[in-house]
Design a protein around this motif. Structure first.
Motif, short mmCIF file in Angstrom:
data_model
loop_
_atom_site.label_atom_id
_atom_site.label_comp_id
_atom_site.label_asym_id
_atom_site.label_seq_id
_atom_site.Cartn_x
_atom_site.Cartn_y
_atom_site.Cartn_z
N CYS A 37 0.83 -1.21 0.00
CA CYS A 37 0.00 0.00 0.00
C CYS A 37 0.87 1.26 0.00
CB CYS A 37 -0.91 -0.01 1.22
SG CYS A 37 -2.08 1.37 1.26
N LYS A 38 0.53 2.18 -0.89
CA LYS A 38 1.24 3.45 -0.99
C LYS A 38 0.26 4.60 -0.93
CE LYS A 38 5.36 1.85 -3.44
NZ LYS A 38 5.14 0.44 -3.06
N ILE A 39 0.64 5.64 -0.17
CA ILE A 39 -0.20 6.82 -0.02
C ILE A 39 0.55 8.03 -0.57
CG2 ILE A 39 -1.35 8.36 1.63
CD1 ILE A 39 -2.65 5.64 1.43
N GLY A 40 -0.06 8.72 -1.53
CA GLY A 40 0.52 9.93 -2.08
C GLY A 40 0.23 11.13 -1.18
N TYR A 41 1.19 12.04 -1.11
CA TYR A 41 0.96 13.24 -0.30
C TYR A 41 1.89 14.36 -0.77
CZ TYR A 41 5.25 12.15 2.37
OH TYR A 41 6.55 11.91 2.74
N ARG A 42 1.54 15.58 -0.41
CA ARG A 42 2.34 16.77 -0.70
C ARG A 42 2.37 17.63 0.55
NH1 ARG A 42 2.24 17.47 -6.57
NH2 ARG A 42 0.84 15.87 -7.43
N THR A 43 3.47 18.31 0.78
CA THR A 43 3.55 19.19 1.95
C THR A 43 3.84 20.62 1.51
OG1 THR A 43 5.91 18.74 2.30
CG2 THR A 43 4.33 17.33 3.45
N PHE A 44 3.30 21.56 2.28
CA PHE A 44 3.44 22.99 2.01
C PHE A 44 3.74 23.69 3.32
CE2 PHE A 44 0.52 20.98 -0.88
CZ PHE A 44 0.79 21.51 -2.14
N GLY A 45 4.63 24.65 3.30
CA GLY A 45 5.01 25.34 4.52
C GLY A 45 6.04 24.54 5.29
N ALA A 46 6.27 24.92 6.54
CA ALA A 46 7.31 24.27 7.35
C ALA A 46 6.79 23.97 8.75
CB ALA A 46 8.54 25.16 7.44
N LEU A 47 7.27 22.87 9.30
CA LEU A 47 6.96 22.54 10.69
C LEU A 47 7.66 23.52 11.62
CD1 LEU A 47 7.19 18.65 11.04
CD2 LEU A 47 5.23 20.07 11.67
N ASP A 73 8.28 22.93 17.73
CA ASP A 73 7.64 21.90 18.55
C ASP A 73 6.63 21.05 17.79
OD1 ASP A 73 5.66 23.75 18.20
OD2 ASP A 73 5.31 24.12 20.33
N LYS A 74 6.64 21.18 16.46
CA LYS A 74 5.78 20.36 15.58
C LYS A 74 4.30 20.47 15.95
CE LYS A 74 9.43 16.99 14.60
NZ LYS A 74 9.80 15.55 14.55
N SER A 75 3.88 21.68 16.25
CA SER A 75 2.49 21.88 16.69
C SER A 75 1.62 22.58 15.65
CB SER A 75 2.49 22.71 17.98
OG SER A 75 3.04 24.00 17.75
N ASN A 76 2.11 22.75 14.43
CA ASN A 76 1.38 23.56 13.44
C ASN A 76 0.97 22.77 12.19
OD1 ASN A 76 3.99 23.29 12.38
ND2 ASN A 76 3.94 25.31 11.41
N ALA A 77 0.89 21.45 12.30
CA ALA A 77 0.56 20.62 11.13
C ALA A 77 -0.94 20.56 10.90
CB ALA A 77 1.11 19.21 11.32
N VAL A 78 -1.35 20.75 9.65
CA VAL A 78 -2.75 20.67 9.23
C VAL A 78 -2.87 19.61 8.14
CG1 VAL A 78 -4.68 21.89 8.16
CG2 VAL A 78 -3.19 23.10 9.77
N LEU A 79 -3.71 18.62 8.37
CA LEU A 79 -3.95 17.57 7.38
C LEU A 79 -5.14 17.96 6.51
CD1 LEU A 79 -3.09 14.52 6.65
CD2 LEU A 79 -5.24 13.95 7.79
N PHE A 80 -5.00 17.82 5.19
CA PHE A 80 -6.07 18.19 4.25
C PHE A 80 -6.26 17.05 3.26
CE2 PHE A 80 -8.00 22.44 3.10
CZ PHE A 80 -8.91 21.95 2.19
N PHE A 97 1.24 27.63 9.03
CA PHE A 97 0.94 26.21 9.16
C PHE A 97 1.75 25.35 8.19
CE2 PHE A 97 -3.10 28.31 10.45
CZ PHE A 97 -3.10 27.89 11.78
N PHE A 98 1.99 24.12 8.60
CA PHE A 98 2.60 23.08 7.76
C PHE A 98 1.46 22.19 7.28
CE2 PHE A 98 4.42 18.67 7.69
CZ PHE A 98 5.25 18.84 6.60
N VAL A 99 1.21 22.20 5.98
CA VAL A 99 0.05 21.51 5.43
C VAL A 99 0.46 20.19 4.79
CG1 VAL A 99 -1.95 21.70 3.91
CG2 VAL A 99 -0.96 23.76 4.93
N ILE A 100 -0.31 19.15 5.09
CA ILE A 100 -0.12 17.83 4.50
C ILE A 100 -1.36 17.52 3.67
CG2 ILE A 100 0.41 15.40 4.93
CD1 ILE A 100 1.04 16.42 7.91
N ALA A 101 -1.25 17.59 2.36
CA ALA A 101 -2.35 17.25 1.46
C ALA A 101 -2.21 15.78 1.08
CB ALA A 101 -2.31 18.13 0.22
N VAL A 102 -3.25 14.99 1.35
CA VAL A 102 -3.15 13.54 1.21
C VAL A 102 -4.08 13.02 0.12
CG1 VAL A 102 -3.20 11.34 2.42
CG2 VAL A 102 -2.71 13.43 3.68
N ASP A 103 -3.55 12.17 -0.74
CA ASP A 103 -4.35 11.48 -1.75
C ASP A 103 -5.04 10.28 -1.10
OD1 ASP A 103 -3.74 12.61 -4.60
OD2 ASP A 103 -1.81 12.57 -3.57
N ALA A 104 -6.36 10.26 -1.16
CA ALA A 104 -7.12 9.15 -0.56
C ALA A 104 -6.94 7.87 -1.36
CB ALA A 104 -8.60 9.51 -0.49
#
Length: 342
Positions: free
Chosen positions: A46-56, A59-66, A92-99
């Motif tokens: 199983c493989k999950i595609g994703y893209r990230t935007f911005g920076a952590l 304290d790694k407290s600004n991640a947003v999953l989309f 924010f550090f954004v994680i855009a995830v391919d379902a």
């Protein structure tokens, strides 16, 4: 500000070549190995595609999953991220995830070990579980600031809120639902039937051609469609829709995500009680609905918002399910305020 891309018929991003590498927004893949589903079946390799935007932050407290909407790709989400946009990448550090099932992440159309009809059926809960593995194992995060999603992404957001209630501080389901109404099921079942009845048909494109018609009926309101398309232009409009769907989507991928949405009900893990599901939620929540939505009925989301005593935004224009695009300025302003406020 660029509009939120809410239409499944806007395929410019789909047809563009993906960007690979380490630059911001580049497509990457998380290897989950043999991923076990709710049913007990495995998606092999199983493989999950994703893209990230911005920076952590430190304290790694600004991640947003989309997560992506139904049949959507992570590259289509990029217009929502950046300074002045819905998710501010200066903060924010954004994680855009391919379902799963979208043709980028593991899907019937791209699986080598379980191609086509051999690909196991998955649920919205499975999409969320795969994303949790991506976030924790691949990215090494123990917490998210927020989960935000549009349409089927909103369904995944509701699932995140109840499946991993301690994992996020805020949640923004947009034109999503906690469960399907009978009207929703009528739409999704009709599209699934189009695919099932087309098997063995000499016209390989017949399923997606018909789905283009069905989907267009539900995406916007009759008033909006009439305002956008004159009768003299109808044939040109529908021919373009057909070609977009034929070029942009694979029937078995479409069917796989359809089945996941049809089975979606966040109360299933709570003995069918939405009250118990709501009691499990810990994230501060903003629920956004389109009151004239003919594709995802707004009633379940609004009822759940009442149980949560959550903030709501009701978009009342005539764009139906595409309201977030038509009422983009309002949506962006409210989401930004919600995410930025203490």
């Amino acid at each position: 500000m660029k509009p939120i891309i809410g239409s499944l018929v806007i395929l410019l991003a789909v047809m563009a070549l993906p960007v690979y590498g380490d630059e911001p927004g580049a497509l990457k893949f998380a290897d989950l190995g043999d991923f076990r589903l709710e049913s007990g079946e495995l998606i092999r390799d199983c493989k999950i595609g994703y893209r990230t935007f911005g920076a952590l932050n430190a304290d790694k407290s600004n991640a947003v999953l989309f997560p992506t909407w139904f049949s959507g790709k992570s590259e289509q989400l990029a217009g929502n991220f950046g300074p002045g946009r819905m998710i501010d990448t200066e903060r924010f550090f954004v994680i855009a995830v391919d379902a799963l099932g979208n043709g980028v992440s593991s899907s019937p159309s791209n699986s080598t070990q379980q191609p086509g009809e051999k690909f196991p059926r998955f649920t919205i809960r499975d999409l969320v579980s795969s994303q949790h593995q991506l976030v924790t194992r691949t990215l090494g995060l123990k917490h998210l600031f927020a989960v935000v999603g549009i349409s089927m992404g909103g369904m995944q957001t509701f699932q995140w809120m109840t499946a991993y209630p301690d994992f996020m501080d805020r949640a923004v389901p947009i034109v999503g639902t906690t469960m399907q109404t009978a009207y929703d099921l009528l739409l999704w079942r009709t599209e699934l039937q189009a695919i099932e009845l087309s098997k063995g048909c000499a016209d390989a494109d017949s399923a997606m051609r018909l789905i283009a018609h069905i989907h267009a009926l539900a995406l916007a309101t009759p008033h909006n469609r009439n305002a956008q398309t004159a009768p003299a232009d109808f044939q040109k409009f529908i021919a373009a829709e057909e070609q977009n769907y034929i070029r942009g989507f694979r029937p078995l991928d479409w069917a796989a995500q359809l089945r996941a949405m049809m089975a979606h009900d966040i109360s299933r893990s709570f003995a069918g009680s939405m009250e118990k599901a709501a009691a499990a939620v810990k994230a501060k929540t903003l629920v956004i609905v389109a009151t004239q939505d003919h594709m995802v009925n707004p009633a379940p989301a609004l009822e759940f918002a009442k149980l949560l005593k959550a903030q709501t935004l009701e978009l009342s224009g005539d764009c139906g399910h595409l309201a977030t695009g038509c009422e983009n300025n309002t949506t962006v302003a409210v989401v930004r305020h919600f995410l930025h406020q203490k």
